[in-house]
Write a protein that holds these residues in place. Structure first.
Motif, mmCIF file in Angstrom:
data_model
loop_
_atom_site.group_PDB
_atom_site.id
_atom_site.type_symbol
_atom_site.label_atom_id
_atom_site.label_comp_id
_atom_site.label_asym_id
_atom_site.label_seq_id
_atom_site.Cartn_x
_atom_site.Cartn_y
_atom_site.Cartn_z
ATOM 1 N N SER A 93 -1.476 6.233 10.473
ATOM 2 C CA SER A 93 -2.302 5.154 9.947
ATOM 3 C C SER A 93 -3.444 5.737 9.123
ATOM 4 O O SER A 93 -3.962 6.814 9.411
ATOM 5 C CB SER A 93 -2.887 4.333 11.092
ATOM 6 O OG SER A 93 -3.759 5.141 11.885
ATOM 7 N N ILE A 94 -3.835 4.992 8.101
ATOM 8 C CA ILE A 94 -5.047 5.322 7.367
ATOM 9 C C ILE A 94 -5.861 4.050 7.204
ATOM 10 O O ILE A 94 -5.339 2.948 7.351
ATOM 11 C CB ILE A 94 -4.753 5.964 5.994
ATOM 12 C CG1 ILE A 94 -4.044 4.967 5.075
ATOM 13 C CG2 ILE A 94 -3.954 7.235 6.149
ATOM 14 C CD1 ILE A 94 -3.965 5.468 3.645
ATOM 15 N N LYS A 103 -2.297 0.203 7.597
ATOM 16 C CA LYS A 103 -1.688 0.847 6.447
ATOM 17 C C LYS A 103 -1.120 2.170 6.901
ATOM 18 O O LYS A 103 -1.830 2.997 7.479
ATOM 19 C CB LYS A 103 -2.715 1.063 5.333
ATOM 20 C CG LYS A 103 -2.113 1.661 4.068
ATOM 21 C CD LYS A 103 -3.097 1.608 2.923
ATOM 22 C CE LYS A 103 -2.479 2.139 1.648
ATOM 23 N NZ LYS A 103 -3.394 1.992 0.485
ATOM 24 N N LEU A 104 0.139 2.347 6.693
ATOM 25 C CA LEU A 104 0.828 3.534 7.144
ATOM 26 C C LEU A 104 1.234 4.406 5.968
ATOM 27 O O LEU A 104 1.675 3.914 4.936
ATOM 28 C CB LEU A 104 2.081 3.165 7.948
ATOM 29 C CG LEU A 104 1.882 2.365 9.230
ATOM 30 C CD1 LEU A 104 3.228 2.002 9.848
ATOM 31 C CD2 LEU A 104 1.045 3.148 10.229
ATOM 32 N N TYR B 33 3.960 -6.550 4.269
ATOM 33 C CA TYR B 33 3.900 -5.343 3.454
ATOM 34 C C TYR B 33 5.187 -5.217 2.634
ATOM 35 O O TYR B 33 6.264 -5.566 3.102
ATOM 36 C CB TYR B 33 3.813 -4.095 4.347
ATOM 37 C CG TYR B 33 2.751 -4.138 5.412
ATOM 38 C CD1 TYR B 33 2.945 -4.836 6.598
ATOM 39 C CD2 TYR B 33 1.549 -3.461 5.237
ATOM 40 C CE1 TYR B 33 1.971 -4.862 7.584
ATOM 41 C CE2 TYR B 33 0.577 -3.477 6.223
ATOM 42 C CZ TYR B 33 0.794 -4.184 7.388
ATOM 43 O OH TYR B 33 -0.181 -4.215 8.357
ATOM 44 N N TYR B 35 7.360 -2.143 0.610
ATOM 45 C CA TYR B 35 7.528 -0.712 0.408
ATOM 46 C C TYR B 35 8.709 -0.489 -0.534
ATOM 47 O O TYR B 35 9.599 -1.321 -0.662
ATOM 48 C CB TYR B 35 7.852 0.012 1.732
ATOM 49 C CG TYR B 35 6.765 -0.012 2.771
ATOM 50 C CD1 TYR B 35 6.671 -1.066 3.683
ATOM 51 C CD2 TYR B 35 5.846 1.024 2.866
ATOM 52 C CE1 TYR B 35 5.680 -1.074 4.668
ATOM 53 C CE2 TYR B 35 4.855 1.020 3.851
ATOM 54 C CZ TYR B 35 4.786 -0.033 4.738
ATOM 55 O OH TYR B 35 3.807 -0.038 5.700
ATOM 56 N N PHE B 45 4.308 2.842 -0.038
ATOM 57 C CA PHE B 45 3.589 1.584 0.086
ATOM 58 C C PHE B 45 3.367 0.955 -1.282
ATOM 59 O O PHE B 45 2.973 1.629 -2.237
ATOM 60 C CB PHE B 45 2.235 1.841 0.769
ATOM 61 C CG PHE B 45 1.287 0.667 0.736
ATOM 62 C CD1 PHE B 45 0.285 0.596 -0.222
ATOM 63 C CD2 PHE B 45 1.394 -0.347 1.668
ATOM 64 C CE1 PHE B 45 -0.603 -0.458 -0.258
ATOM 65 C CE2 PHE B 45 0.508 -1.415 1.640
ATOM 66 C CZ PHE B 45 -0.487 -1.477 0.676
ATOM 67 N N TYR B 48 -0.008 -5.039 0.286
ATOM 68 C CA TYR B 48 -0.239 -5.625 1.609
ATOM 69 C C TYR B 48 -0.813 -7.027 1.441
ATOM 70 O O TYR B 48 -1.714 -7.239 0.617
ATOM 71 C CB TYR B 48 -1.202 -4.749 2.395
ATOM 72 C CG TYR B 48 -1.925 -5.447 3.528
ATOM 73 C CD1 TYR B 48 -3.280 -5.743 3.439
ATOM 74 C CD2 TYR B 48 -1.249 -5.798 4.695
ATOM 75 C CE1 TYR B 48 -3.958 -6.363 4.472
ATOM 76 C CE2 TYR B 48 -1.913 -6.429 5.734
ATOM 77 C CZ TYR B 48 -3.254 -6.707 5.617
ATOM 78 O OH TYR B 48 -3.908 -7.326 6.660
ATOM 79 N N ASP B 56 -4.865 -5.323 -0.757
ATOM 80 C CA ASP B 56 -4.512 -3.968 -1.160
ATOM 81 C C ASP B 56 -3.262 -4.015 -2.027
ATOM 82 O O ASP B 56 -2.164 -4.237 -1.524
ATOM 83 C CB ASP B 56 -4.311 -3.074 0.062
ATOM 84 C CG ASP B 56 -4.176 -1.598 -0.294
ATOM 85 O OD1 ASP B 56 -4.271 -0.749 0.604
ATOM 86 O OD2 ASP B 56 -3.960 -1.287 -1.488
ATOM 87 N N TYR B 108 -3.569 -1.299 16.382
ATOM 88 C CA TYR B 108 -2.555 -1.600 15.396
ATOM 89 C C TYR B 108 -1.324 -2.172 16.051
ATOM 90 O O TYR B 108 -0.956 -1.806 17.158
ATOM 91 C CB TYR B 108 -2.193 -0.335 14.619
ATOM 92 C CG TYR B 108 -3.302 0.150 13.739
ATOM 93 C CD1 TYR B 108 -3.776 1.447 13.848
ATOM 94 C CD2 TYR B 108 -3.895 -0.681 12.804
ATOM 95 C CE1 TYR B 108 -4.803 1.899 13.043
ATOM 96 C CE2 TYR B 108 -4.917 -0.239 11.995
ATOM 97 C CZ TYR B 108 -5.369 1.057 12.119
ATOM 98 O OH TYR B 108 -6.381 1.497 11.329
ATOM 99 N N GLN B 111 4.939 -2.756 12.820
ATOM 100 C CA GLN B 111 5.482 -3.374 11.623
ATOM 101 C C GLN B 111 6.989 -3.533 11.825
ATOM 102 O O GLN B 111 7.679 -2.561 12.131
ATOM 103 C CB GLN B 111 5.206 -2.517 10.386
ATOM 104 C CG GLN B 111 3.748 -2.466 9.997
ATOM 105 C CD GLN B 111 3.520 -1.750 8.681
ATOM 106 O OE1 GLN B 111 4.399 -1.690 7.827
ATOM 107 N NE2 GLN B 111 2.325 -1.214 8.503
#
Lengths: 116, 122
Positions: A93-94, A103-104, B33, B35, B45, B48, B56, B108, B111
C-alpha cells in the motif's frame, strides 16, 4: 516513485516441495501487503495479506513474513500441489491522496509451475 | 453474492477506433479501481473512484483515456483513438472504503477483482 520488486519471475517446483516468492518495497509508510493469485483467464484473487503490526501470518499451507526494517516480505507455500500453479503478485500500500484509500503498487508477478 | 463483473470479456478493435469497457462492482462497494495488465507484466494502476468522484487519476497514460462512474456503481473506461500499445487486459476492482482506526491508522480492505477485458488493437 514508489515501486515493488518481486523475485523470481518464474519458479518451477516438484509437487510436495516448498515455494518461496520474495518482494521488496520502497515506501517506508506502506502498512498493508496483500498477495494475489491469478489463474489463466481470471482476475487476481487475494490469498493472504499481512499488516505492518505483525511479522508473520499463516493460513494452512500458505504463510507470509514481513520485515519492515529491511522492507521486504515473502510468500511461502508448503506441500505444493499442481493446482497451486498460477501467477502470484505481491503488492504494497501507498498513501493514496486525500481521505486515504487502498492504493496498491504491484510487483511484476511470479509464474509458479508445480509439476506432478 | 455476485462478484465484480466486466464486459466485454474480449474486444478486438482497429487502430484509431474508440472503445468502452464496463465494470459492475460488488453491490455496496464505494471504492472502484481500474488497472491495466500488459502481457507478462504486473498490474498498472489507472484510476480510483470513491463514489462517483475520482480523487486519483494519476495512472491514466494519456488524455485518450477517461473514466466515469454513475450512481456510485457502474464504471466505464473509455479509450479514444486506440493505439496498438493500448492492447492489454483491463482489470477492475472494488472494495469497501478504508476504515480509519483510533490513532489515525487506516484499515485497508480487500480489493476484489473482476475477470478483466482483453483488448486487442489491430
Amino acid at each position: 516513485g514508489e515501486n515493488v520488486e518481486q523475485h523470481p519471475s518464474t519458479l518451477s517446483v516438484q509437487e510436495g516441495d516448498s515455494a518461496v516468492i520474495k518482494c521488496t518495497y520502497s515506501d517506508s509508510a506502506s502498512n498493508y501487503f496483500p498477495w494475489y493469485k491469478q489463474e489463466l483467464g481470471k482476475g487476481p484473487q487475494l490469498i493472504i495479506d499481512i499488516r505492518s503490526n505483525v511479522g508473520e501470518k499463516k493460513d494452512q499451507r500458505i504463510a507470509v513474513t514481513l520485515n519492515k526494517t529491511a522492507k521486504h516480505f515473502s510468500l511461502h507455500i508448503t506441500e505444493t500441489q499442481p493446482e497451486d500453479s498460477a501467477v502470484y503478485f505481491c503488492a504494497a500500500s501507498i498513501k493514496g491522496g486525500t481521505g486515504g484509500y487502498n492504493k496498491l503498487i504491484f510487483g511484476a508477478g511470479t509464474r509458479l509451475a508445480v509439476h506432478p | 453474492g455476485a462478484g465484480v463483473s466486466q464486459s466485454p470479456s474480449n474486444k478486438v478493435t482497429e487502430k484509431g477506433k474508440d472503445v468502452e469497457l464496463r465494470c459492475d462492482p460488488i453491490s455496496g462497494h464505494t471504492a472502484l479501481y481500474w488497472y491495466r495488465q500488459s502481457l507478462g507484466q504486473g498490474l498498472e494502476f489507472l484510476i480510483y473512484f470513491q463514489g462517483n468522484s475520482a480523487p486519483d487519476k494519476s495512472g491514466l497514460p494519456s488524455d485518450r483515456f477517461s473514466a466515469e462512474r454513475t450512481g456510485g456503481s457502474v464504471s466505464t473506461l473509455t479509450i479514444q483513438r486506440t493505439q496498438q500499445e493500448d492492447s492489454a487486459v483491463y482489470l477492475c476492482a472494488s472494495s469497501s472504503p478504508s476504515t480509519r482506526l483510533a490513532g489515525g491508522h487506516l484499515l485497508y480492505n480487500e480489493q476484489f477483482f473482476g475477470p478483466g477485458t482483453r483488448l486487442t488493437v489491430l
